[in-house]
Design a protein around this motif. Structure first.
Motif, PDB file in Angstrom:
ATOM      1  N   ASP A  61       0.818  -1.219   0.000  1.00  0.00           N
ATOM      2  CA  ASP A  61       0.000   0.000   0.000  1.00  0.00           C
ATOM      3  C   ASP A  61       0.855   1.275   0.000  1.00  0.00           C
ATOM      4  O   ASP A  61       0.326   2.374  -0.116  1.00  0.00           O
ATOM      5  CB  ASP A  61      -1.007   0.001   1.171  1.00  0.00           C
ATOM      6  CG  ASP A  61      -0.366  -0.254   2.526  1.00  0.00           C
ATOM      7  OD1 ASP A  61       0.550  -1.089   2.618  1.00  0.00           O
ATOM      8  OD2 ASP A  61      -0.792   0.394   3.511  1.00  0.00           O
ATOM      9  N   HIS A  62       2.176   1.098   0.069  1.00  0.00           N
ATOM     10  CA  HIS A  62       3.083   2.253   0.058  1.00  0.00           C
ATOM     11  C   HIS A  62       3.994   2.307  -1.175  1.00  0.00           C
ATOM     12  O   HIS A  62       4.523   3.365  -1.500  1.00  0.00           O
ATOM     13  CB  HIS A  62       3.936   2.263   1.337  1.00  0.00           C
ATOM     14  CG  HIS A  62       3.096   2.366   2.575  1.00  0.00           C
ATOM     15  ND1 HIS A  62       2.900   3.545   3.247  1.00  0.00           N
ATOM     16  CD2 HIS A  62       2.333   1.435   3.222  1.00  0.00           C
ATOM     17  CE1 HIS A  62       2.071   3.337   4.258  1.00  0.00           C
ATOM     18  NE2 HIS A  62       1.711   2.065   4.267  1.00  0.00           N
ATOM     19  N   HIS A 219      -4.154   6.855   7.379  1.00  0.00           N
ATOM     20  CA  HIS A 219      -4.183   5.388   7.395  1.00  0.00           C
ATOM     21  C   HIS A 219      -5.302   4.848   8.294  1.00  0.00           C
ATOM     22  O   HIS A 219      -5.110   3.879   9.043  1.00  0.00           O
ATOM     23  CB  HIS A 219      -2.823   4.838   7.847  1.00  0.00           C
ATOM     24  CG  HIS A 219      -2.400   3.565   7.150  1.00  0.00           C
ATOM     25  ND1 HIS A 219      -3.138   2.416   7.213  1.00  0.00           N
ATOM     26  CD2 HIS A 219      -1.326   3.261   6.380  1.00  0.00           C
ATOM     27  CE1 HIS A 219      -2.511   1.449   6.537  1.00  0.00           C
ATOM     28  NE2 HIS A 219      -1.415   1.956   6.003  1.00  0.00           N
TER      29      HIS A 219
END
Ligand SMILES: [Zn+2]
Ligand SMILES: [Zn+2]
Length: 263
Positions: A61-62, A219
Motif C-alpha cells: 500500500d506504500h 491510514h
C-alpha cells in the motif's frame, strides 16, 4: 507558502504531497501515476513537477506503483540502505529504481533542493520502516504511519513539528468485535502493527507544544475505525492539553483531501 495534500491514505494506497512554487515531494507511491496526476491536476499541480519521493517501507500500500512512477517520471527516490536492498528484490520495484535511488540513514538528516528531512526508525512488521521529520523551508512536518507503538523518537520529532501527519488506524473496540481473523487482529494490535486511536491520542498529549498548528490523521482502517471516532479521540486529546486551536482533519481513504495551505 507550503501546500499539503493527501492523495490517498490507508491500506488501499498511500501517497502524500508537500510542495511550494519551486520544490515538491511525495511520500510513498501506493497509487498509480495517472491517479496522482488527476488528483494533483485539481490544484494545477502535476506529477511531472514533483522533485523527489520519500519512501517509508516496502508494504504494497506504500510502494505498489513506485517502480512505474520512477520509470515514467525519473525522480530521485530516497530510501534507507536496508529498504533499498528489499526494493531491489521486490517484484513491484526490482530493476525499476536503478539510477534513481538515494540512500538515507535513520537519524541522519539529508538535504535535497533545500528540503531537509530525517528518516527515523519505527516498529512495524516490515524490514526497515521509517517515519520522516521534514523541514520544508521552515515549515516542519512529522510524518509517521504504520507504527506499532509510540516510541521516544516519534514523540521527539512530533514535539518540534508544526504539522503532524500521524496514523490513527483502529478503534480497539471495533477491532475486537470486527470481521478480521484472530491472527490479523493480533498483527494489527501488537507492537509491530498499527497505531490505535488511543495510542495516537496519547502521542498527541505527549508531544503537544505551542508550535503545533495542524494534525492530519492518516491510514484509517475501513473496517475497524470511522473518521468521526478517530477525529473525536484526537480532538479530545488535543483539547485536554490546551490544543483547542490546532486544526484537525481525518484524511479520506479513497480520494484526495482538500488542499491545505500554510503561510
Ligand atoms: Zn500501510
Ligand atoms: Zn505497513
Amino acid at each position: 507558502m507550503t501546500k499539503f495534500i493527501s492523495l490517498s491514505s490507508g491500506s488501499n494506497g498511500n501517497c502524500y504531497y508537500i510542495g511550494n512554487e519551486q520544490v515538491s515531494l511525495l511520500i510513498d507511491v501506493g497509487i498509480g501515476g495517472r491517479t496522482i496526476n488527476r488528483r494533483l491536476a485539481g490544484h494545477d499541480l502535476s506529477a511531472a513537477q514533483v522533485d523527489m519521493v520519500l519512501v517509508t517501507h516496502e508494504h504494497m500500500d506504500h510502494i505498489r506503483f513506485l517502480g512505474g512512477f520512477t520509470q515514467k517520471y525519473k525522480k530521485a527516490v530516497f530510501v534507507t540502505g536496508e529498504l533499498h536492498k528489499v526494493l531491489d528484490r521486490h517484484f513491484a520495484t526490482a530493476g525499476r529504481l536503478d539510477g534513481y535511488v538515494r540512500e538515507t540513514t535513520p537519524g541522519v538528516q539529508t538535504e535535497c533542493m533545500g528540503v531537509k528531512f530525517t528518516p527515523f526508525s519505527v516498529p512495524h512488521d516490515a524490514r526497515d520502516t521509517v517515519g520522516y521529520y521534514i523541514d520544508f523551508f521552515g515549515e516542519t512536518f512529522t510524518f509517521v504511519t504504520d507504527v506499532g507503538k509510540v516510541t521516544d523518537d516519534v514523540v521527539k520529532y512530533c514535539s518540534i513539528s508544526n504539522r503532524l501527519i500521524v496514523e490513527s488506524n483502529y478503534d480497539p473496540g471495533m477491532l475486537v468485535t470486527g470481521p478480521y481473523t484472530p491472527e490479523l487482529k493480533k498483527r494489527i494490535a501488537e507492537e509491530h502493527g498499527h497505531l490505535s486511536n488511543e495510542q495516537t491520542a496519547d502521542l498527541l498529549r505527549r508531544s503537544w507544544h505551542s508550535g503545533l498548528k495542524s494534525v492530519f490523521l492518516c491510514h484509517l482502517s475501513a473496517n475497524n475505525n470511522t473518521p468521526a471516532i478517530a477525529f473525536d479521540s484526537a480532538r479530545a486529546a488535543l483539547n485536554s492539553v490546551g490544543g483547542e486551536e490546532v486544526t484537525l482533519c481525518a484524511l479520506p481513504r479513497r480520494e484526495a483531501s482538500p488542499l491545505f495551505i500554510f503561510d
